[in-house]
Design an enzyme around this catalytic site. Sequence first.
Site, PDB file in Angstrom:
ATOM      1  N   GLU A 124      37.084  27.305  41.271  1.00 45.89           N
ATOM      2  CA  GLU A 124      37.505  28.710  41.162  1.00 45.89           C
ATOM      3  C   GLU A 124      36.754  29.299  39.963  1.00 45.89           C
ATOM      4  O   GLU A 124      37.235  29.301  38.844  1.00 45.89           O
ATOM      5  CB  GLU A 124      39.014  28.829  40.971  1.00 45.89           C
ATOM      6  CG  GLU A 124      39.489  30.271  41.051  1.00 45.89           C
ATOM      7  CD  GLU A 124      40.954  30.446  40.737  1.00 45.89           C
ATOM      8  OE1 GLU A 124      41.453  31.574  40.899  1.00 45.89           O
ATOM      9  OE2 GLU A 124      41.613  29.470  40.316  1.00 45.89           O
ATOM     10  N   ASP A 269      48.482  27.841  44.069  1.00 47.65           N
ATOM     11  CA  ASP A 269      47.856  28.140  42.779  1.00 47.65           C
ATOM     12  C   ASP A 269      48.663  27.491  41.656  1.00 47.65           C
ATOM     13  O   ASP A 269      48.734  28.000  40.534  1.00 47.65           O
ATOM     14  CB  ASP A 269      47.729  29.654  42.568  1.00 47.65           C
ATOM     15  CG  ASP A 269      46.718  30.037  41.492  1.00 47.65           C
ATOM     16  OD1 ASP A 269      46.004  29.143  40.984  1.00 47.65           O
ATOM     17  OD2 ASP A 269      46.653  31.229  41.119  1.00 47.65           O
TER      18      ASP A 269
END
Length: 377
Positions: A124, A269
């Site tokens: 990410e 997440d």
Amino acid sequence: MSKVFAKRLFDGESWLTNQQVTLSGNVIESIMTVEVPSADAQSVDVLAPGFIDVHVNGGGGALFNHTPTLAALQRMVEVHAQYGTVAMMPTLISDDYEIMSQAHQTVCQALTENMGGILGLHYEGPYLNPVRKGVHNESKLRKPTEGKLADLLDVCRLSKLMVTLAPEQVPEDFIEWLTAEGAIVCIGHSAATYDQARQAVESGAKGFTHLFNAMTPLVSREPGVVGAALQTDKPTWCGLIADGHHVHPATMRVAIAAKGCEHMLLVTDAIQSVGSDEKEMAFLGKKVLRSNGRVTTEDGTLAGSDLDMATAVRNTVSLIGRTEAEALQMASLRPAEFLGIDKEFGRIKVGYRGSLVALTDDFFVEATWIDGQKVWG
């Protein structure tokens, strides 16, 4: 060999009753309707394909950025298995090349050793837009250097690699190059215009990381990244953090009405707070506070989430109003399709992986199997 008798079984497409599933090795050997289960079968209320989380940063006190080690991966797998996750893409938040390299080597080793529950790696960042950085450390954000990045793509040869990037921060042909190398490109932490995001999709991007968060919104004359994400003419998928904090339930309902459940993925997440009792913890050089299902920095910025996949499934039913079948698909079959592993995961079918989750009638996890082995419950 082990057997599981389910009063209700969701096979990835349909609901069945009184089904006995036999696991042999790492796969499903047989599925049959029985009135009386075998004496050696474990009886459960609900059996479903195990959950697949393509965006998970940590768990049980371990954050992959802090300790990019096999022990950290094993801890993450063990903790998230308690919540029905059978396969994950451990996620590395924007960091220095040295940390990226350590994470890459660790995941490659895990894949070579066939560590259960690890599908690959998700970078990410660090090719993100500082304007939409969220909790990412701005000093770690940068433009790509292909020579260095090429050294971090071996995961593609072994299994799956995701790269979340801001398309406006990379060279014109960069997304095409990445996809040609085998990476799955997702758009996130981006200030791109609608046209820029659409061009990224044309170039091969197929995902949108934590929809609505850290991206240009959909407004009347500027559709932004969100507008591009909700288009349906190209097969793209959107990750949803269904914790009730990252995205308002009404907003999620509108997004699903536009896009369809079949291209929505539940993601956590999650950071190291999940499966831990800690209320305060270190996070990428900052202090993070955990309260009422949220994890934030001291200034209130969301720092990943305190969400697990089972809670995300329950919230998809209770907060968003989707059916149980849709919620289970968004947690398993849809991420499997997104990753291109739906011939192994996402269904309870003969020959598929024996990676399953047993649930109570109200969808709390009773037991989890990864590759035919019971790992929790």
